[in-house]
Design a protein around this motif. Structure first.
Motif, short mmCIF file in Angstrom:
data_model
loop_
_atom_site.label_atom_id
_atom_site.label_comp_id
_atom_site.label_asym_id
_atom_site.label_seq_id
_atom_site.Cartn_x
_atom_site.Cartn_y
_atom_site.Cartn_z
N HIS A 14 0.81 -1.22 0.00
CA HIS A 14 0.00 0.00 0.00
C HIS A 14 0.85 1.27 0.00
CE1 HIS A 14 -2.57 3.24 1.60
NE2 HIS A 14 -3.48 2.67 0.81
N ASP A 15 1.86 1.33 0.83
CA ASP A 15 2.65 2.56 0.96
C ASP A 15 3.48 2.88 -0.27
OD1 ASP A 15 1.56 2.94 3.45
OD2 ASP A 15 3.32 2.24 4.55
N VAL A 16 3.77 1.91 -1.11
CA VAL A 16 4.49 2.21 -2.36
C VAL A 16 3.52 2.39 -3.53
CG1 VAL A 16 6.64 1.14 -1.64
CG2 VAL A 16 4.94 -0.23 -2.86
N TRP A 17 2.35 1.76 -3.45
CA TRP A 17 1.33 1.93 -4.48
C TRP A 17 0.70 3.31 -4.41
CZ3 TRP A 17 -3.91 2.75 -3.32
CH2 TRP A 17 -4.77 2.79 -4.41
N LEU A 18 0.41 3.80 -3.21
CA LEU A 18 -0.35 5.05 -3.04
C LEU A 18 0.30 6.25 -3.73
CD1 LEU A 18 -2.90 6.31 -1.87
CD2 LEU A 18 -1.65 6.67 0.27
N PRO A 19 1.60 6.48 -3.62
CA PRO A 19 2.19 7.62 -4.34
C PRO A 19 2.08 7.48 -5.87
CG PRO A 19 3.70 6.84 -2.65
CD PRO A 19 2.58 5.84 -2.74
N LEU A 20 2.19 6.27 -6.38
CA LEU A 20 2.01 6.06 -7.83
C LEU A 20 0.57 6.36 -8.23
CD1 LEU A 20 4.06 2.77 -8.20
CD2 LEU A 20 4.69 5.01 -9.12
#
Length: 148
Positions: A14-20
């Motif tokens: 989630h934490d790497v997907w959200l900025p994308l």
């Protein structure tokens, strides 16, 4: 630079997907509520949902994402796959990440019994259109819609 690896998202992503995801929405000059974003994320993790997501990884960093949805069609007995969202970090564009994400969807959809992958892009997205015209056909249909 190491090879790009594509893999389905996991709950830990989630934490790497959200900025994308947020960068993708910014690219298309749109905003969604936090409730829609959370619902979208939750659907990716629910095996009963027809929507899926994958991330492109390079050197331990998520550099791209793709979301796709299976649906029925009246023109086929097989599933169709709608590639709904595709985003590559700006510093990775032109390196093949977008193509790898699309090829991942092609392979996954084939394995899952779909006979077509289709998608839309904005007419001003010239960089993406240049890629899409090399790896897919452009059927000439025009989209119409009415928000309800």
């Amino acid at each position: 630079m190491s090879d790009v690896q594509i893999r389905p998202i996991t709950a830990d992503d989630h934490d790497v997907w959200l900025p994308l995801w947020k960068a993708y929405l910014t690219f298309y000059k749109t905003e969604l509520t936090d409730a829609v974003t959370q619902s979208t994320w939750t659907r990716f993790l629910d095996s009963a949902e027809p929507t899926h997501a994958a991330l492109a990884w390079q050197d331990g960093k998520a550099v791209g994402m793709v979301h796709f949805i299976y649906h029925r069609s009246n023109w086929s007995i097989h599933w169709s796959c709608y590639l709904q969202d595709l985003f590559v970090a700006p510093d990775q564009r032109g390196t093949g990440v977008g193509r790898k994400l699309i090829e991942y969807v092609y392979a996954t959809a084939t394995k899952d019994g779909a006979d077509k992958v289709h998608w839309l892009t904005h007419e001003t997205n010239a960089t993406a259109i240049a890629l899409y015209e090399r790896i897919a056909e452009r059927p000439g249909f025009i989209q119409f819609r009415k928000p309800l």
